[in-house]
Design a protein around this motif. Structure first.
Motif, PDB file in Angstrom:
ATOM      1  N   LEU A 268      12.946-111.107 -38.481  1.00 31.10           N
ATOM      2  CA  LEU A 268      13.912-111.441 -37.435  1.00 31.10           C
ATOM      3  C   LEU A 268      13.412-112.595 -36.574  1.00 31.10           C
ATOM      4  CD1 LEU A 268      15.168-107.927 -36.211  1.00 31.10           C
ATOM      5  CD2 LEU A 268      16.065-109.376 -38.044  1.00 31.10           C
ATOM      6  N   VAL A 269      12.132-112.550 -36.261  1.00 32.54           N
ATOM      7  CA  VAL A 269      11.547-113.620 -35.451  1.00 32.54           C
ATOM      8  C   VAL A 269      11.630-114.941 -36.207  1.00 32.54           C
ATOM      9  CG1 VAL A 269       9.391-114.484 -34.445  1.00 32.54           C
ATOM     10  CG2 VAL A 269      10.041-112.069 -34.144  1.00 32.54           C
ATOM     11  N   LYS A 270      11.335-114.902 -37.487  1.00 37.04           N
ATOM     12  CA  LYS A 270      11.402-116.102 -38.310  1.00 37.04           C
ATOM     13  C   LYS A 270      12.815-116.662 -38.319  1.00 37.04           C
ATOM     14  CE  LYS A 270      10.696-116.673 -43.009  1.00 37.04           C
ATOM     15  NZ  LYS A 270      10.194-116.000 -44.211  1.00 37.04           N
ATOM     16  N   ARG A 271      13.795-115.753 -38.500  1.00 34.23           N
ATOM     17  CA  ARG A 271      15.203-116.189 -38.510  1.00 34.23           C
ATOM     18  C   ARG A 271      15.594-116.792 -37.161  1.00 34.23           C
ATOM     19  NH1 ARG A 271      19.047-113.315 -42.229  1.00 34.23           N
ATOM     20  NH2 ARG A 271      20.439-113.154 -40.441  1.00 34.23           N
ATOM     21  N   ALA A 272      14.911-116.331 -36.097  1.00 37.05           N
ATOM     22  CA  ALA A 272      15.238-116.853 -34.761  1.00 37.05           C
ATOM     23  C   ALA A 272      14.397-118.086 -34.431  1.00 37.05           C
ATOM     24  CB  ALA A 272      15.027-115.760 -33.720  1.00 37.05           C
ATOM     25  N   GLY A 273      13.780-118.630 -35.450  1.00 36.52           N
ATOM     26  CA  GLY A 273      12.994-119.844 -35.237  1.00 36.52           C
ATOM     27  C   GLY A 273      11.731-119.603 -34.437  1.00 36.52           C
ATOM     28  N   GLY A 274      11.141-118.422 -34.610  1.00 35.95           N
ATOM     29  CA  GLY A 274       9.883-118.109 -33.959  1.00 35.95           C
ATOM     30  C   GLY A 274      10.040-117.513 -32.573  1.00 35.95           C
ATOM     31  N   LYS A 275      11.276-117.348 -32.142  1.00 38.79           N
ATOM     32  CA  LYS A 275      11.496-116.781 -30.804  1.00 38.79           C
ATOM     33  C   LYS A 275      11.872-115.303 -30.914  1.00 38.79           C
ATOM     34  CE  LYS A 275      14.576-119.827 -29.617  1.00 38.79           C
ATOM     35  NZ  LYS A 275      15.541-120.691 -28.961  1.00 38.79           N
ATOM     36  N   ALA A 276      11.939-114.632 -29.782  1.00 42.00           N
ATOM     37  CA  ALA A 276      12.398-113.232 -29.770  1.00 42.00           C
ATOM     38  C   ALA A 276      13.841-113.189 -30.269  1.00 42.00           C
ATOM     39  CB  ALA A 276      12.309-112.666 -28.361  1.00 42.00           C
ATOM     40  N   PRO A 277      14.117-112.320 -31.241  1.00 39.58           N
ATOM     41  CA  PRO A 277      15.461-112.305 -31.821  1.00 39.58           C
ATOM     42  C   PRO A 277      16.509-111.730 -30.864  1.00 39.58           C
ATOM     43  CG  PRO A 277      14.132-110.544 -32.739  1.00 39.58           C
ATOM     44  CD  PRO A 277      13.214-111.345 -31.849  1.00 39.58           C
ATOM     45  N   THR A 278      17.754-112.192 -31.037  1.00 39.46           N
ATOM     46  CA  THR A 278      18.886-111.605 -30.317  1.00 39.46           C
ATOM     47  C   THR A 278      19.765-110.905 -31.342  1.00 39.46           C
ATOM     48  OG1 THR A 278      18.829-113.318 -28.653  1.00 39.46           O
ATOM     49  CG2 THR A 278      20.901-112.087 -28.880  1.00 39.46           C
ATOM     50  N   ILE A 279      19.938-109.624 -31.140  1.00 39.79           N
ATOM     51  CA  ILE A 279      20.780-108.849 -32.054  1.00 39.79           C
ATOM     52  C   ILE A 279      22.202-108.850 -31.496  1.00 39.79           C
ATOM     53  CG2 ILE A 279      21.155-106.601 -33.137  1.00 39.79           C
ATOM     54  CD1 ILE A 279      18.524-107.792 -33.993  1.00 39.79           C
ATOM     55  N   ILE A 280      23.158-109.216 -32.346  1.00 42.20           N
ATOM     56  CA  ILE A 280      24.564-109.261 -31.938  1.00 42.20           C
ATOM     57  C   ILE A 280      25.344-108.294 -32.830  1.00 42.20           C
ATOM     58  CG2 ILE A 280      26.596-110.734 -31.689  1.00 42.20           C
ATOM     59  CD1 ILE A 280      24.387-113.101 -31.819  1.00 42.20           C
ATOM     60  N   THR A 281      26.107-107.418 -32.208  1.00 45.45           N
ATOM     61  CA  THR A 281      26.968-106.564 -33.033  1.00 45.45           C
ATOM     62  C   THR A 281      28.409-107.003 -32.825  1.00 45.45           C
ATOM     63  OG1 THR A 281      27.429-104.851 -31.385  1.00 45.45           O
ATOM     64  CG2 THR A 281      25.398-104.625 -32.648  1.00 45.45           C
ATOM     65  N   ARG A 282      29.157-107.037 -33.940  1.00 47.14           N
ATOM     66  CA  ARG A 282      30.547-107.546 -33.885  1.00 47.14           C
ATOM     67  C   ARG A 282      31.275-107.127 -35.158  1.00 47.14           C
ATOM     68  NH1 ARG A 282      30.580-111.519 -37.735  1.00 47.14           N
ATOM     69  NH2 ARG A 282      28.654-112.711 -38.025  1.00 47.14           N
ATOM     70  N   ALA A 283      32.585-107.324 -35.115  1.00 43.51           N
ATOM     71  CA  ALA A 283      33.385-107.102 -36.324  1.00 43.51           C
ATOM     72  C   ALA A 283      33.128-108.257 -37.280  1.00 43.51           C
ATOM     73  CB  ALA A 283      34.858-107.031 -35.961  1.00 43.51           C
ATOM     74  N   ALA A 284      33.098-107.952 -38.562  1.00 39.43           N
ATOM     75  CA  ALA A 284      32.914-108.998 -39.568  1.00 39.43           C
ATOM     76  C   ALA A 284      34.164-109.868 -39.602  1.00 39.43           C
ATOM     77  CB  ALA A 284      32.672-108.389 -40.937  1.00 39.43           C
ATOM     78  N   THR A 285      33.980-111.113 -39.987  1.00 41.35           N
ATOM     79  CA  THR A 285      35.162-111.945 -40.209  1.00 41.35           C
ATOM     80  C   THR A 285      35.630-111.697 -41.637  1.00 41.35           C
ATOM     81  OG1 THR A 285      33.740-113.768 -40.823  1.00 41.35           O
ATOM     82  CG2 THR A 285      34.517-113.719 -38.547  1.00 41.35           C
ATOM     83  N   GLU A 286      36.893-111.917 -41.851  1.00 41.29           N
ATOM     84  CA  GLU A 286      37.519-111.681 -43.157  1.00 41.29           C
ATOM     85  C   GLU A 286      36.768-112.489 -44.223  1.00 41.29           C
ATOM     86  OE1 GLU A 286      39.936-109.141 -44.629  1.00 41.29           O
ATOM     87  OE2 GLU A 286      40.176-109.372 -42.455  1.00 41.29           O
ATOM     88  N   GLY A 287      36.268-111.819 -45.246  1.00 41.37           N
ATOM     89  CA  GLY A 287      35.610-112.527 -46.347  1.00 41.37           C
ATOM     90  C   GLY A 287      34.130-112.825 -46.123  1.00 41.37           C
TER      91      GLY A 287
END
Lengths: 348, 844
Positions: free
Chosen positions: B304-323
């Motif tokens: 997660l940190v890697k995906r956030a570019g080395g920073k503390a990750p932000t987790i976002i919950t939401r509805a998926a977009t169509e497709g």
């Protein structure tokens, strides 16, 4: 002393000979011949009467008297003999007509009811005695009546309890249970009390096997009124079960879940085959699951037109095929719609 | 839910026999489907048992904990080892091929020694080499020159699982010489969880129900939070886009944990509960889910940190977009719709919320730092997602039925603690807890009268409160009512009248249904009404059965092809509207039938070789879609199908006539007569299924009630019949029933003698016989009470195109004796009328 006239002697001889002959007669035809010969118009005895004028006048009374006696004697003897001959003839006839009574009888063609009709009628009759009347409803039902009004909204986890057949078009299903009939029956009666039984064909998407069918009958029982309790439900259902299976059968209730009742229960009946010891019919458990039941959910009462703060009610549902299977030890539920004559013929 | 008894005992002191425990569970609504014994004794055969028992008992003298002090090579076999083993009663040599002992081979005396499950000579256990579970008895044998009479066991051999890769290596603390049954004997209860009791798809949940039912104390596990350690703050952030979809999202953090094997007792419990042990990290999340009912999800924090570019990750919950796409950890790329809730980070989707994790952030053998998610989700969305994607997971099973958000932090804390115990590492202080939408836990006022109204029994407020308190409701006791607040662990309690019903169920359940009174219905009897439609249907059945017909019940689901067999192949209709299923279970059961006759005819065909006389009927609905209506019409029909001999043959009556048209007609006549329907007319009719010259329709007044006749030879060809003629009828039962008079009047028995007279006339072949009868009746009026055709005769003498009909007539005057003059006059009048109207000639 006057000498016996010849003719009297002759009459006495005729009488003796005739009586002798009569004793040997065994059948009706010979009897008739004897009568013709001995007592017929031209017989010796009868000609005495017609020829009486040939005899001296003073002898005529005597001759007449004797001839009469002879005639009477012979007639009486004939009657007696006739009785004997008839009796013998009947005996002979009976003897000749003797049958081998062990030969099979000739059976008229007979009709029979399908076993489901028979069990349904039995259930109707028991509940009719308790004031419950039959309400039937349709097979193809709206989602509204099959689910929504019964407190089963879309995506409710309880929808998993039924594998539903959906009909082309929006919101149409094959009814998965007879419960839609609850709403119809209550709406017809409210606010007067309701006691109804709701039989009907139901459908579920199942793998057809010896234990499950895609089409099956269900029968629900509902009672709604101002003073109906869980205790009444126990009393009513126990009374029914005792009449259906055995007057001494034991039952138990255990908690269950149906969206349209609360509290909900399953009723088990002590296995009447093994008396609770465990057998193949109860699969070793000693109990047979016989119906689901419970106190009507407030939402269902409301949808049926009753104020749930004033009225209460119970509902119970059972499977007539299952009951028939238990009563007659039927091994395979597919027999019911298979209609093999070798199965149907057993339900005489 | 598979419930290991040993696990249950962590939370409640309970020492009931297995069968009694199963009974208590069943009676509170946790139905026990079966009991798998794993070491504990099984009930004896003759003991009455209500539950299905399976499994293996480990007698104390045959199975013990033993220690291996040295693993030595076998002199002649590379794949076998010799173990110097102590079973508590002394040292012996045991031969084994277990691969997980190879690392110890030839290493000299072991410290510490290895603890194993040891089976002595004569022990009965499962054969590890045979597929399935086959019992075998340990006997003395020589294997490769070494005496062998006992063994160290695998899980499969003991009936714990199917695992037979190696032997069980017990935790070090296991006491050598202790009977194995005492150390880890167990039993697994298979429990059906009702849809409204999803809180009990957990060991603590079941313990809570048992505590309520038995009054024994419940011991709820709680993490002992240490007072020091690094703080979680700033290590991750949470953003909930739609609180309706995601009422709560909480995170915990643990670092430097090792994904190594969990202790053996943990692995065993997971296996007994039906889950596969993986490593300490995954096992602890699964363990806590089974323990608490809250599914948890572990992310690899470093990814997660890697995906956030080395920073503390932000987790976002939401509805998926169509497709939108996500590859789940079963390595399938899923295409999503807007019903799906996603857990994402700034770089994109991470997991299907409440259903399944994503592949990228899953735990790998390299994972060391864990961000642990505990959340709650809208159950409808979870349900839609798992249904649409056909994804059945333990998490989805629970979340789709509704998990209380309050469980999230309790479960995260427990899980962090277990993860640390089994895998080491450092737990960060505190949790990141985003809880925008706590549910309202209903507070309900319940009176003694409410309970009495539903259950028929007065339960004092103290007792009501006691029961509910054991289920963790907070209760206030008042004079004749209680106020109960729902505990934050369940979502199945409603408000107002529904809430009352919910509480009454809880009270009844724990009080036990079988302790509630049994009473007779004392409520007012509803207005009693007849169900004429049903009664007449039953009467028709009675008549048909009395006429020798067999009732059948057939499938109402069929296929168009099956129904089209009722028509000649070249004449089958193709565009009739049917009630069609969207999801048929089989092509031959895809539509609701339009023809009852088709169903009954199939049954006749099926039985055609079994009996030489067959006569079937059914009364049931057909289904006719109505243009513009949601639901079809479902009129009832009566169908009859017959073929074969008229009567049963017997030893002195070897031959019987075959049924023909008039046998069917006779049955219908008898039926209609028995229903007191007169004014019935039989008219020639045509129908594609019927023989054109042997088909009639039944008319009562102006209404056509049905059609009958002989099956068309071309239709008969579509079926497998050996008999020359198949007779069929289909009647519209709704129309028929509407015509049946509610009552009928009887006629007094005549005082004066009847006069019987026969006449025979010759008429044209074309004139239907019913016209002759009708004319006789019409001419004779009330005096003629019966007309019966007793002979139909044709001959050369009578002439081509002519027939002779002979009738027997009954004259019945009501008020006088009929003399010869009168009867002759009547006869002459009838004859004249027949001559005039029909061109009849009296036969000499």
């Amino acid at each position: 002393m006057i000498e016996k006239p010849m003719i009297i002697q002759e009459l006495e001889e005729i009488q003796d000979t005739a009586l002798e002959a009569l004793k040997k007669i065994e059948n009706e035809e010979a009897l008739q011949n004897w009568r013709r010969d001995i007592l017929g118009r031209s017989s010796a005895v009868m000609s005495v009467f017609s020829n009486i004028s040939q005899h001296p006048k003073e002898l005529r009374p005597l001759i007449g008297q004797v001839a009469n006696q002879v005639k009477q004697t012979l007639e009486t003897a004939l009657l007696d003999r006739s009785e004997i001959v008839k009796e013998a003839a009947i005996l002979q006839k009976l003897q000749d007509e003797k049958l081998d009574v062990t030969l099979p009888g000739r059976r008229p063609v007979t009709g029979r009811y399908h076993p489901v009709s028979t069990v349904l009628r039995r259930i109707y009759a028991i509940f009719a005695d308790m004031g419950f009347q039959v309400h039937r409803s349709r097979d193809v039902e709206s989602d509204l009546f099959n689910f929504e009004l019964l407190n089963i909204p879309a995506y409710h986890p309880a929808r998993d309890m039924w594998d539903t057949f959906y009909v082309e078009g929006e919101g149409v299903v094959l009814k998965t249970h007879t419960s839609p009939g609850q709403i119809y029956a209550m709406r017809k009666n409210a606010p007067k009390p309701t006691r109804a039984i709701l039989p009907g064909m139901c459908y579920r998407y199942e793998q057809i096997s010896a234990r499950s069918e895609i089409q099956f009958n269900q029968l629900e029982v509902i009672a709604v009124g101002k003073n109906i309790t869980f205790g009444d439900m126990k009393g009513t259902l126990n009374g029914f079960v005792r009449r259906l299976f055995d007057k001494d059968v034991r039952t138990r209730l255990r908690p269950s879940y149906f969206p349209f009742t609360e509290p909900s229960a399953e009723m088990d009946v002590e296995c009447f085959v093994c008396g609770g010891k465990g057998c193949s019919v109860c699969k070793g458990s000693g109990w047979l699951e016989i119906m689901g039941c419970g106190m009507m959910h407030p939402v269902v009462l409301q949808n049926g037109g009753y104020d749930p703060t004033i009225y209460s009610g119970f509902a119970a549902g059972m499977g007539p095929e299952r009951i028939s299977m238990l009563l007659h030890k039927i091994e395979d539920i597919r027999y019911f719609w298979g209609n093999d004559i070798r199965f149907l013929e057993q339900f005489r | 839910m598979l419930l290991p008894l040993s696990w249950l005992k962590d939370y409640i002191d309970i020492n009931l026999p297995l069968q009694e425990l199963a009974r208590v569970l069943t009676m509170v609504g946790l139905e026990v489907d079966g009991i798998q014994v794993v070491g504990l004794p099984l009930p004896s055969e003759d003991e009455k048992h209500e539950f299905k028992f399976e499994g293996l008992h480990w007698p104390a003298d045959k199975f013990v904990v033993a220690q291996i002090d040295e693993v030595m090579p076998h002199p002649d076999a590379d794949r076998l080892t010799l173990c110097r083993l102590n079973d508590g009663s002394g040292e012996l040599i045991v031969l084994t091929g277990a691969p997980n002992l190879f690392p110890y081979k030839g290493k000299g005396p072991l410290t510490p020694s290895i603890k194993v499950a040891y089976a002595r000579e004569g022990a009965v256990l499962y054969d590890g080499h045979k597929p399935g579970f086959v019992l075998t008895k340990l006997k003395r044998a020589k294997i490769r020159g070494i005496d062998s009479f006992s063994m160290v066991c695998s899980e499969k051999e003991l009936g714990i699982s199917e695992e037979h890769e190696g032997i069980i290596i017990l935790d070090m603390e296991a006491p050598t010489g202790m009977p194995l049954v005492d150390y880890m004997g167990d039993a697994v209860f298979e429990i059906s969880i009702l849809p409204n009791m999803i809180r009990d798809a957990s060991v603590v949940g079941i313990a809570r129900e048992l505590s309520a039912a038995t009054g024994r104390a419940l011991k709820i596990p709680v993490r002992q939070v240490p007072s020091s350690g690094p703080d979680i703050t700033g290590n991750a952030f949470v953003e909930i886009r739609d609180p309706a979809l995601n009422p709560r999202f909480a995170l915990g953090l643990i670092k430097s944990v090792e994904p190594k094997e969990s202790p053996y007792w943990v692995q065993r419990r997971l296996r007994l509960a039906g889950m596969r042990p993986i490593n300490a990290i995954v096992d602890s999340t699964n363990y806590v889910m089974l323990e608490t009912g809250e599914p948890l999800h572990a992310f690899d924090y470093d990814i997660l940190v890697k995906r956030a570019g080395g920073k503390a990750p932000t987790i976002i919950t939401r509805a998926a977009t169509e497709g939108e796409l996500l590859t789940t950890l079963d390595n399938v790329e899923r295409k999503l719709d807007s019903n799906t809730i996603l857990v994402t980070d700034t770089a994109g989707p991470l997991s299907l919320a409440g259903v399944m994790g994503g592949l990228e952030s899953e735990i790998t053998p390299e994972t060391r730092n864990i961000l642990l998610e505990g959340a709650s989700w809208n159950f409808i969305n979870v349900r839609k997602t798992s249904t649409r994607l056909h994804l059945n997971s333990e998490a989805g099973y629970r979340f789709s039925r509704g998990v209380h958000p309050a469980l999230a932090t309790w479960a995260i804390d427990l899980c962090l603690e277990r993860m640390q115990q089994w895998g080491g590492g450092t737990i960060y202080q505190g949790l990141i807890d985003n809880y925008p939408q706590p549910p309202v836990d209903p507070e309900i006022k319940l009176t003694v009268a409410d309970v009495k109204r539903k259950l028929g029994i007065e339960i004092p407020p103290q007792q009501m409160a006691e029961i509910l308190t054991r289920l963790e409701f907070e209760c206030q006791i008042k004079e004749d009512f209680i106020i109960a607040k729902t505990p934050p662990l369940r979502l199945d309690i409603g408000t107002d009248e529904i809430g009352k019903a919910d509480l009454i169920e809880e009270i009844a359940r724990i009080y036990s249904y079988n302790n509630l009174p049994e009473t007779d219905l004392a409520d007012d009897l509803p207005p009693q009404r007849n169900n004429a439609s049903l009664e007449l249907e039953e009467k028709i059945k009675d008549i048909l059965v009395s006429l020798g017909l067999q009732e059948v019940n057939t499938y109402r689901l069929t296929s168009i092809e099956r129904e089209n067999r009722l028509f000649p192949k070249d004449l089958a209709p193709d565009l009739q509207p049917y009630v069609r299923l969207k999801n048929p279970s089989a092509p031959e059961r895809a539509v609701m039938r339009r023809s009852l006759l088709s169903s009954v005819l199939e049954i006749l065909e099926k039985n055609s070789r079994l009996r030489d006389r067959l006569a079937f009927f059914e009364i049931a609905p057909i289904f006719l879609p109505v243009q513009g209506e949601l639901l079809p019409n479902e009129p009832r029909r009566l169908a009859i199908a017959m073929t074969g001999k008229v009567e049963n043959t017997a030893w002195d009556l070897p031959e019987s006539r075959l049924m023909n048209f008039f046998d069917m007609k006779g049955i219908l006549e008898s039926l209609l007569q028995a229903l007191h329907l007169d004014q019935v007319v039989y008219e020639p009719a045509t129908n594609n299924s019927m023989h054109p010259g042997k088909c009639a329709q039944i008319k009562i007044g102006e209404q056509i009630v049905g059609l009958f006749g002989e099956l068309h030879p071309k239709v008969k060809e579509n079926y497998d019949f050996l008999t020359p003629a198949v007779l069929v009828a289909e009647l519209d039962l709704e129309t028929l029933i509407a015509l049946i008079p509610a009552r009928f009047e009887s006629i007094s028995v005549p005082v004066f003698p009847p006069v019987l007279e026969d006449i025979a006339i010759i008429i044209d072949e074309e004139i239907p016989s019913d016209r002759v009868e009708a004319l006789i009746r019409q001419t004779g009026g009330k005096l003629v009470t019966d007309v019966r055709l007793f002979d139909v005769f044709r001959s050369e003498q009578i002439g081509q195109g002519k027939k002779s009909l002979a009738y027997s007539m009954t004259y019945q005057p009501q008020d006088h004796t009929m003399g010869a003059t009168e009867s002759t006059a009547l006869r002459n009048k009838i004859v004249k009328r027949l001559e005039r109207d029909l061109g009849a000639r009296l036969r000499g």
